[in-house]
Design a protein around this motif. Structure first.
Motif, short mmCIF file in Angstrom:
data_model
loop_
_atom_site.label_atom_id
_atom_site.label_comp_id
_atom_site.label_asym_id
_atom_site.label_seq_id
_atom_site.Cartn_x
_atom_site.Cartn_y
_atom_site.Cartn_z
N GLY A 12 -7.48 4.18 -9.06
CA GLY A 12 -6.16 4.43 -9.62
C GLY A 12 -5.28 3.19 -9.72
N ASP A 13 -5.31 2.35 -8.70
CA ASP A 13 -4.41 1.21 -8.67
C ASP A 13 -4.70 0.21 -9.78
OD1 ASP A 13 -3.26 2.39 -6.59
OD2 ASP A 13 -3.86 0.92 -5.07
N ARG A 28 -1.99 9.48 -3.58
CA ARG A 28 -3.36 9.06 -3.86
C ARG A 28 -3.42 7.56 -4.13
NH1 ARG A 28 -5.33 13.22 -8.40
NH2 ARG A 28 -3.38 12.47 -9.26
N ASN A 29 -2.39 7.06 -4.80
CA ASN A 29 -2.40 5.64 -5.15
C ASN A 29 -0.97 5.19 -5.44
OD1 ASN A 29 -1.81 6.51 -7.85
ND2 ASN A 29 -3.98 7.03 -8.05
N ASN A 30 -0.82 3.90 -5.66
CA ASN A 30 0.51 3.33 -5.90
C ASN A 30 1.14 3.91 -7.15
OD1 ASN A 30 0.01 1.78 -3.68
ND2 ASN A 30 0.13 -0.20 -4.72
N LYS A 58 0.87 -1.18 0.00
CA LYS A 58 0.00 0.00 0.00
C LYS A 58 0.90 1.22 0.00
CE LYS A 58 -4.35 1.63 1.15
NZ LYS A 58 -4.28 2.89 0.44
N HIS A 59 0.59 2.17 -0.88
CA HIS A 59 1.39 3.39 -0.98
C HIS A 59 1.40 4.14 0.34
CE1 HIS A 59 -2.39 5.67 -1.10
NE2 HIS A 59 -2.84 4.65 -1.79
N ALA A 73 -8.72 8.17 -7.12
CA ALA A 73 -8.03 7.52 -6.02
C ALA A 73 -8.56 6.11 -5.81
CB ALA A 73 -8.20 8.34 -4.75
#
Lengths: 231, 149
Positions: free
Chosen positions: B11-12, A26-28, A20-21, B8
């Protein structure tokens, strides 16, 4: 019957899948791109570091072209330089492959390519130390004021030989230090790869150490013809 | 859900990084190795003037371009990374250009400043030290004294 709260359940997924970032991203993906951007900024300072040595080379060579030609032919063996070039190019290829392995979750190949690349770096350093640095130190073929090579019937040193050797020693030694750091980083990556830290959803470190290793290779691509094959 | 939250949340799963095929990467490696052979070969031929240097640098630049574009993925990356690289190369270019212009043209400004940057006496000194220590000149009297060069 008691059950663990949802956030305390044992997560059996491999590390790269659980990754997990950091909370400020906001995200990886944002984290990955930002880390890579930072790496490129660092690499640009590396290029500037070496540009000082290249500049010294070009200036001294501009003033003493004949002396540089003779010194390169006499003090350096292009075959050793070519061997190290090939070793570094192959390791660059295996590092590029290791990024692909992480993206495709080929864990076995990932470990192999990282260890192989690290070993290539070790070969580079051993060749440099055993076949170049050690004999040169023994003969007094060292730079600047430490120059103690008295000459031989095959080559009487000109006043500018210590200058050529200064460029050679400083540039290759700082490059060699980078190779050493790169080797340590590659073995660190391999150790992490054994712990399943890298996979399709998370391979930031593989990507960035790969970029660093390629820059080390790039510097050598320029050092090899300029020092060993003074054209 | 706002656009930012939506990004968000998903996004992944949205990003797809370019995966280079192993055949392509192998092709790049083979090209780099061939260019290394060409570099060595080109240095054996005397083209005269600065042509040898220009050729060696041109080949090195092609090799560097291949490594940057494909091993370092700049060809498939966000273009800003390429901007950083080229900005850095621009800085290097300015640095080298103005240093060469300065040192290469000093004799036109002041004839006294022409010639060498530094004139090191180390080589002659090393020879004198050797003669003082060993009692013979290794250059003129070097045979039979085990000089392995």
């Amino acid at each position: 019957m008691t059950t663990l709260p949802a956030d305390q359940k044992v997560d059996s997924r491999p590390h790269w899948e659980r990754y997990k970032h950091q909370p400020h991203w906001r995200n990886n993906e944002d984290e990955f791109q930002a880390a890579k951007l930072g790496m490129w900024l660092f690499l640009s300072t590396e290029i500037l570091l070496f540009s000082g040595m290249f500049c010294a080379y070009f200036i001294l060579r501009m003033f003493h072209p004949e002396a540089f030609f003779e010194a390169s032919r006499y003090y350096l063996n292009w075959k050793i330089g070519a061997l190290n070039t090939v070793v570094l190019l192959i390791s660059s290829f295996t590092v590029a492959m290791s990024v692909r392995n992480a993206q495709l979750n080929q864990q076995g190949w990932l470990r192999f390519n990282l260890i192989f690349s690290g070993l290539c770096g070790v070969v580079f350093l051993v060749v440099k130390l055993v076949f170049e640095y050690a004999p040169k130190l023994a003969k007094g073929e060292v730079p600047g004021g430490y120059f103690a090579y008295p000459g031989s019937p095959a080559h009487e040193p000109s006043a500018y030989d210590p200058l050529f050797l200064a460029v050679y020693w400083v540039a290759t030694a700082i490059h060699g230090l980078h190779v050493l750091i790169g080797v340590l980083l590659l073995f660190w990556l391999a150790w992490r790869a054994y712990r399943l830290h890298f996979g399709p959803k998370h391979y930031t470190a593989v990507e960035n150490v790969g970029l660093y290793w390629h820059i080390v290779d790039l510097i050598w691509i320029f050092l090899f013809p300029l020092l060993y094959l003074v054209p | 859900m706002s656009a930012i939250e939506s990004h968000a949340a998903h996004g992944d799963h949205e990003h797809k990084h370019h995966v280079s095929s192993w055949q392509f990467l192998t092709g790049v490696l083979v090209t780099l190795l061939i260019l290394t052979v060409v570099t060595v070969g080109a240095s054996r031929i005397d083209l005269g003037g600065g042509l040898n240097l220009a050729l060696a640098l041109a080949i090195a630049c092609v090799k560097a371009g291949l490594v940057c574009a494909f091993f370092m993925h700049l060809a498939h990356d966000k273009p800003f990374n390429t901007v950083i690289l080229f900005y850095c190369l621009l800085a290097v270019g300015c640095f080298m250009l103005f240093t060469v212009i300065d040192l290469g043209s000093r004799d036109r400004v002041d004839p006294v400043r022409s010639g060498t940057v530094v004139d090191p006496p180390m080589a002659a000194q090393a020879r004198e030290n050797y003669i003082a220590e060993h009692g013979y000149d290794p250059v003129t009297d070097g045979h039979g004294h085990g000089d392995d060069h």
